[in-house]
Design a protein around this motif. Structure first.
Motif, PDB file in Angstrom:
ATOM      1  N   SER A 276       0.850  -1.184   0.000  1.00 34.85           N
ATOM      2  CA  SER A 276       0.000   0.000   0.000  1.00 34.85           C
ATOM      3  C   SER A 276       0.889   1.238   0.000  1.00 34.85           C
ATOM      4  CB  SER A 276      -0.894  -0.008   1.243  1.00 34.85           C
ATOM      5  OG  SER A 276      -1.514   1.249   1.407  1.00 34.85           O
ATOM      6  N   GLU A 277       0.414   2.289  -0.620  1.00 35.48           N
ATOM      7  CA  GLU A 277       1.181   3.529  -0.627  1.00 35.48           C
ATOM      8  C   GLU A 277       1.001   4.319   0.667  1.00 35.48           C
ATOM      9  OE1 GLU A 277       0.146   5.804  -4.029  1.00 35.48           O
ATOM     10  OE2 GLU A 277       0.934   4.336  -5.476  1.00 35.48           O
ATOM     11  N   ARG A 278       0.018   3.953   1.453  1.00 38.52           N
ATOM     12  CA  ARG A 278      -0.242   4.704   2.675  1.00 38.52           C
ATOM     13  C   ARG A 278       0.719   4.274   3.785  1.00 38.52           C
ATOM     14  NH1 ARG A 278      -5.246   4.304   6.890  1.00 38.52           N
ATOM     15  NH2 ARG A 278      -4.673   6.130   8.128  1.00 38.52           N
ATOM     16  N   VAL A 279       1.439   5.232   4.339  1.00 41.80           N
ATOM     17  CA  VAL A 279       2.370   4.982   5.438  1.00 41.80           C
ATOM     18  C   VAL A 279       1.617   5.168   6.753  1.00 41.80           C
ATOM     19  CG1 VAL A 279       4.470   5.750   6.609  1.00 41.80           C
ATOM     20  CG2 VAL A 279       4.381   5.692   4.110  1.00 41.80           C
ATOM     21  N   VAL A 280       1.608   4.138   7.592  1.00 38.33           N
ATOM     22  CA  VAL A 280       0.899   4.226   8.868  1.00 38.33           C
ATOM     23  C   VAL A 280       1.842   4.530  10.032  1.00 38.33           C
ATOM     24  CG1 VAL A 280      -1.050   2.790   8.186  1.00 38.33           C
ATOM     25  CG2 VAL A 280       1.007   1.705   9.112  1.00 38.33           C
ATOM     26  N   LEU A 281       3.119   4.171   9.881  1.00 34.23           N
ATOM     27  CA  LEU A 281       4.113   4.476  10.912  1.00 34.23           C
ATOM     28  C   LEU A 281       5.393   4.920  10.226  1.00 34.23           C
ATOM     29  CD1 LEU A 281       4.937   4.420  13.957  1.00 34.23           C
ATOM     30  CD2 LEU A 281       5.779   2.093  13.554  1.00 34.23           C
ATOM     31  N   PHE A 297      12.607   4.169   9.246  1.00 33.52           N
ATOM     32  CA  PHE A 297      11.876   3.256   8.373  1.00 33.52           C
ATOM     33  C   PHE A 297      10.429   3.728   8.257  1.00 33.52           C
ATOM     34  CE2 PHE A 297      11.194   1.473  12.598  1.00 33.52           C
ATOM     35  CZ  PHE A 297       9.845   1.144  12.595  1.00 33.52           C
ATOM     36  N   ASP A 298       9.756   3.267   7.202  1.00 35.27           N
ATOM     37  CA  ASP A 298       8.326   3.493   7.015  1.00 35.27           C
ATOM     38  C   ASP A 298       7.611   2.150   7.009  1.00 35.27           C
ATOM     39  OD1 ASP A 298       8.512   6.244   6.850  1.00 35.27           O
ATOM     40  OD2 ASP A 298       8.680   6.265   4.663  1.00 35.27           O
ATOM     41  N   LEU A 299       6.480   2.087   7.682  1.00 37.65           N
ATOM     42  CA  LEU A 299       5.625   0.901   7.674  1.00 37.65           C
ATOM     43  C   LEU A 299       4.341   1.266   6.949  1.00 37.65           C
ATOM     44  CD1 LEU A 299       4.967  -2.011   8.800  1.00 37.65           C
ATOM     45  CD2 LEU A 299       3.851  -0.819  10.707  1.00 37.65           C
ATOM     46  N   HIS A 300       3.971   0.476   5.952  1.00 38.72           N
ATOM     47  CA  HIS A 300       2.791   0.761   5.155  1.00 38.72           C
ATOM     48  C   HIS A 300       1.567   0.007   5.676  1.00 38.72           C
ATOM     49  CE1 HIS A 300       6.165   1.829   2.527  1.00 38.72           C
ATOM     50  NE2 HIS A 300       5.342   2.701   1.979  1.00 38.72           N
ATOM     51  N   GLN A 301       0.420   0.499   5.320  1.00 37.35           N
ATOM     52  CA  GLN A 301      -0.823  -0.141   5.734  1.00 37.35           C
ATOM     53  C   GLN A 301      -0.870  -1.579   5.221  1.00 37.35           C
ATOM     54  OE1 GLN A 301      -4.328   1.802   4.240  1.00 37.35           O
ATOM     55  NE2 GLN A 301      -5.708   0.701   5.603  1.00 37.35           N
ATOM     56  N   GLY A 302      -1.193  -2.513   6.117  1.00 36.47           N
ATOM     57  CA  GLY A 302      -1.305  -3.912   5.735  1.00 36.47           C
ATOM     58  C   GLY A 302       0.018  -4.619   5.538  1.00 36.47           C
ATOM     59  N   ILE A 457      -0.635 -18.328  15.109  1.00 34.33           N
ATOM     60  CA  ILE A 457      -0.260 -16.921  15.304  1.00 34.33           C
ATOM     61  C   ILE A 457       0.129 -16.286  13.978  1.00 34.33           C
ATOM     62  CG2 ILE A 457       1.479 -15.408  16.336  1.00 34.33           C
ATOM     63  CD1 ILE A 457       1.416 -17.285  18.797  1.00 34.33           C
ATOM     64  N   TYR A 458       0.905 -16.995  13.170  1.00 34.76           N
ATOM     65  CA  TYR A 458       1.314 -16.438  11.883  1.00 34.76           C
ATOM     66  C   TYR A 458       0.117 -16.267  10.946  1.00 34.76           C
ATOM     67  CZ  TYR A 458       6.236 -16.931  13.079  1.00 34.76           C
ATOM     68  OH  TYR A 458       7.455 -16.810  13.670  1.00 34.76           O
ATOM     69  N   ALA A 459      -0.801 -17.223  10.960  1.00 38.66           N
ATOM     70  CA  ALA A 459      -2.002 -17.084  10.136  1.00 38.66           C
ATOM     71  C   ALA A 459      -2.823 -15.873  10.588  1.00 38.66           C
ATOM     72  CB  ALA A 459      -2.844 -18.357  10.224  1.00 38.66           C
ATOM     73  N   LEU A 460      -2.885 -15.660  11.901  1.00 44.54           N
ATOM     74  CA  LEU A 460      -3.605 -14.510  12.437  1.00 44.54           C
ATOM     75  C   LEU A 460      -2.957 -13.203  11.981  1.00 44.54           C
ATOM     76  CD1 LEU A 460      -5.655 -13.141  14.324  1.00 44.54           C
ATOM     77  CD2 LEU A 460      -4.031 -13.528  16.191  1.00 44.54           C
ATOM     78  N   LEU A 461      -1.619 -13.154  12.010  1.00 43.16           N
ATOM     79  CA  LEU A 461      -0.924 -11.937  11.585  1.00 43.16           C
ATOM     80  C   LEU A 461      -1.204 -11.643  10.111  1.00 43.16           C
ATOM     81  CD1 LEU A 461       2.549 -12.200  13.385  1.00 43.16           C
ATOM     82  CD2 LEU A 461       0.411 -11.169  14.178  1.00 43.16           C
ATOM     83  N   ARG A 462      -1.218 -12.684   9.286  1.00 43.36           N
ATOM     84  CA  ARG A 462      -1.513 -12.475   7.860  1.00 43.36           C
ATOM     85  C   ARG A 462      -2.930 -11.929   7.679  1.00 43.36           C
ATOM     86  NH1 ARG A 462       0.532 -17.914   7.719  1.00 43.36           N
ATOM     87  NH2 ARG A 462       2.779 -17.920   7.301  1.00 43.36           N
ATOM     88  N   ASP A 463      -3.874 -12.486   8.449  1.00 40.33           N
ATOM     89  CA  ASP A 463      -5.264 -12.015   8.352  1.00 40.33           C
ATOM     90  C   ASP A 463      -5.366 -10.550   8.790  1.00 40.33           C
ATOM     91  OD1 ASP A 463      -6.057 -14.492   7.475  1.00 40.33           O
ATOM     92  OD2 ASP A 463      -6.781 -15.174   9.433  1.00 40.33           O
ATOM     93  N   LEU A 464      -4.685 -10.205   9.872  1.00 39.66           N
ATOM     94  CA  LEU A 464      -4.728  -8.824  10.355  1.00 39.66           C
ATOM     95  C   LEU A 464      -4.131  -7.872   9.329  1.00 39.66           C
ATOM     96  CD1 LEU A 464      -3.673  -9.337  14.087  1.00 39.66           C
ATOM     97  CD2 LEU A 464      -5.949  -8.758  13.227  1.00 39.66           C
ATOM     98  N   ALA A 465      -3.022  -8.295   8.699  1.00 37.47           N
ATOM     99  CA  ALA A 465      -2.408  -7.458   7.670  1.00 37.47           C
ATOM    100  C   ALA A 465      -3.353  -7.282   6.489  1.00 37.47           C
ATOM    101  CB  ALA A 465      -1.085  -8.075   7.216  1.00 37.47           C
ATOM    102  N   ASP A 466      -4.041  -8.365   6.104  1.00 35.58           N
ATOM    103  CA  ASP A 466      -4.985  -8.272   4.992  1.00 35.58           C
ATOM    104  C   ASP A 466      -6.126  -7.314   5.310  1.00 35.58           C
ATOM    105  OD1 ASP A 466      -3.475 -10.041   3.533  1.00 35.58           O
ATOM    106  OD2 ASP A 466      -4.680 -11.800   4.053  1.00 35.58           O
ATOM    107  N   GLU A 467      -6.422  -7.144   6.601  1.00 38.26           N
ATOM    108  CA  GLU A 467      -7.474  -6.221   7.022  1.00 38.26           C
ATOM    109  C   GLU A 467      -6.978  -4.785   7.139  1.00 38.26           C
ATOM    110  OE1 GLU A 467      -8.884  -7.802  10.675  1.00 38.26           O
ATOM    111  OE2 GLU A 467      -9.578  -9.691   9.786  1.00 38.26           O
TER     112      GLU A 467
END
Length: 520
Positions: A276-281, A297-302, A457-467
């Motif tokens: 994503s082009e949107r930087v959240v952090l 560093f920049d962290l992007h949405q998702g 836990i890893y599957a949960l992290l992927r789902d959260l990122a997708d959201e």
């Protein structure tokens, strides 16, 4: 000069290898140590000559710490033999190990700041310096230790207060105290992790000088640039097994990394996704304390960003600074485009930043309280009516969290301290999510959990990122970061030395960046 060149070309005045016919100062055969569910050492052999400096290398969890604990008498092996000077010995305690000539300087110093150098070196043994009228003589103590320091050619004032010395000088005091027991083998565990660059050379020179007196030294370090400057040979451990022992001039950094890691994880990695082009952090030139020196560093949405770094690299300290647990000296942080400078975790949470600490039992959970209480601790407003706690709302939120995260618990009123490590970690994640954070900082989220829980836990992290949640993960299990992360950031001595997508790098490159050179 890079580390590979250093390994191939010894510097002027470099130390010669120990004599080939020298008797082993210490030898271990077939050491085995088991813990519940873990084979920490699996038949490890090691042999060293007097006057040899051996670098002990391996990833976190390779067995280095267990081997050191056995040699210093803190842990008993389940099988195997230890020989000192050709004689088999039993190291039943640290005191016995010292009597046999094995002394250890751990990474965390154990000095008394308000006492003098002399008092620290002979701590608990002051009467050995002489008494007057049945009382310890301070002057005799200073004279006794002064002669000892002169013999070692150590420039320390025995009368100086330890708390007023530099970190390097305190490290030297610790080494001198260890050697005052008459050691034949000195074990140094990450001795330069807290030293500034200007003082590292002084310590390395000291180690070489001690080796020239016939002292054998085991040197545990992750800093590859130091190894050819101080060691005669290397021993690599992986998964509790001895992989190889080689002369230091016969190997390159790349070969050592390959021995430490085995096969790379390139075959199983997170598919490349369009960021994503949107930087959240956004973090710019952040500096905090001695460990975070210049991080941007920049962290992007998702996006899931993995942070790799060895002990002392500043990984955990970075998270604690961002979350308001430690101060910021300079630099800027923006969360969702707004300046972020929390003075407390509550302010960080209110701004939309969640944090799962490395020590979940000490800092992440209220172990004696119910699961339902823990998952709602960070979101009191969501379970309140007119400012009063609503047990009905608490139960409703907790039940939804248990279902979403597949938390296995007999009941929501069960004390969270009775759950497995994986389920405790899910409770912490649930606590963060219920606070509706948009950025998650996860410090070692899968430490101490079983394989199945890791996958959940890893599957949960992927789902959260997708959201759309932005996630930053610190993990010592570097191979696993390739499975869950989109991008990897490598810290070395508090600075970013590598920033690449997982599709554009591999395990040896990441390990080399974390270990190689002096970024200080």
């Amino acid at each position: 000069m890079n580390a590979d060149a250093l390994f191939r070309h010894s510097p002027d005045g470099a130390h010669p290898p120990p004599p080939g016919g020298a008797h082993a100062a210490i030898a271990v055969e077939g050491l085995v140590k088991r813990y519940p569910g873990v084979l920490a050492l699996d038949g490890v052999d090691l042999s060293m000559a007097a006057g040899e400096v051996r670098a002990l290398l391996g990833k976190n969890g390779a067995g280095k710490s267990t081997l050191v604990k056995i040699l210093c008498g803190a842990v008993r092996p389940d099988a195997g033999r230890i020989h000192i000077g050709g004689r088999q010995v039993e190291l039943a305690s640290p005191a016995v190990a010292r009597e046999r000539g094995i002394v250890t300087v751990h990474q965390e110093l154990s000095l008394v700041p308000e006492l003098s150098v002399a008092e620290n070196i002979l701590l608990g043994r002051w009467r050995a310096a002489g008494t007057r009228g049945g009382l310890v003589s301070p002057a005799a103590l200073v004279r006794h230790v002064g002669r000892f320091l002169d013999d070692l050619r150590l420039e320390l004032d025995p009368r100086a207060k330890v708390g007023q010395l530099s970190v390097a000088e305190q490290q030297t005091v610790e080494i001198a105290r260890a050697l005052s027991y008459g050691g034949k083998l000195l074990i140094l565990d990450e001795p330069t992790s807290s030293l500034p660059a200007a003082e590292v050379d002084r310590l390395l020179i000291l180690v070489r000088r001690l080796a020239e007196t016939g002292l054998a030294v085991i040197y545990v370090s992750h800093r590859m640039d130091e190894i050819p400057r101080v060691a005669d040979s290397i021993t690599v451990l992986r998964d509790g097994r001895h992989v190889a022992t080689r002369p230091v001039g016969d190997v390159t950094t790349a070969e050592i990394v390959e021995m430490m890691t085995g096969r790379t994880a390139t075959s199983r990695r997170r598919p490349k996704r369009k960021a994503s082009e949107r930087v959240v952090l956004s973090v710019s030139r952040l500096r905090s304390g001695d460990r975070v020196r210049d991080v941007s560093f920049d962290l992007h949405q998702g996006e899931i960003l993995g942070i790799v770094g060895l002990l002392g690299s500043g990984r955990t300290e970075l998270f604690r600074c961002l979350y308001g647990l430690s101060g910021r000296e300079s630099g800027s942080v923006k969360l969702n485009g707004q300046p972020l400078r929390p003075r407390t975790p509550r302010q960080a949470i209110d701004a939309g930043l969640g944090f799962a600490p490395e020590d979940r039992k000490k800092e992440g959970l209220a172990l004696g309280m119910a699961v339902s209480v823990n998952v709602t601790l960070s979101s009191p407003r969501s379970i309140s009516v007119a400012g009063l706690l609503s047990r009905r709302k608490e139960q409703r939120v907790a039940e939804a969290t248990r279902t979403r995260l597949a938390i296995k618990t007999p009941a929501l009123r069960t004390a969270v301290g009775t759950l497995s490590g994986g389920n405790q970690q899910k409770v912490i994640l649930g606590k963060c999510l219920n606070a509706r954070v948009r950025v998650l900082l996860l410090d070692e989220p899968t430490r101490g959990v079983d394989v199945e829980a890791k996958e959940h836990i890893y599957a949960l992290l992927r789902d959260l990122a997708d959201e759309g949640t932005g996630i930053v993960v610190v993990s010592s299990e570097i191979e696993e970061l390739f499975l869950v992360c989109d991008r990897l950031l490598v810290l070395n001595s508090g600075r970013v030395v590598l920033d690449r997508g997982v599709a554009d790098t591999d395990l040896p490159a990441v390990m080399a960046a974390a270990m190689e050179g002096d970024a200080r």
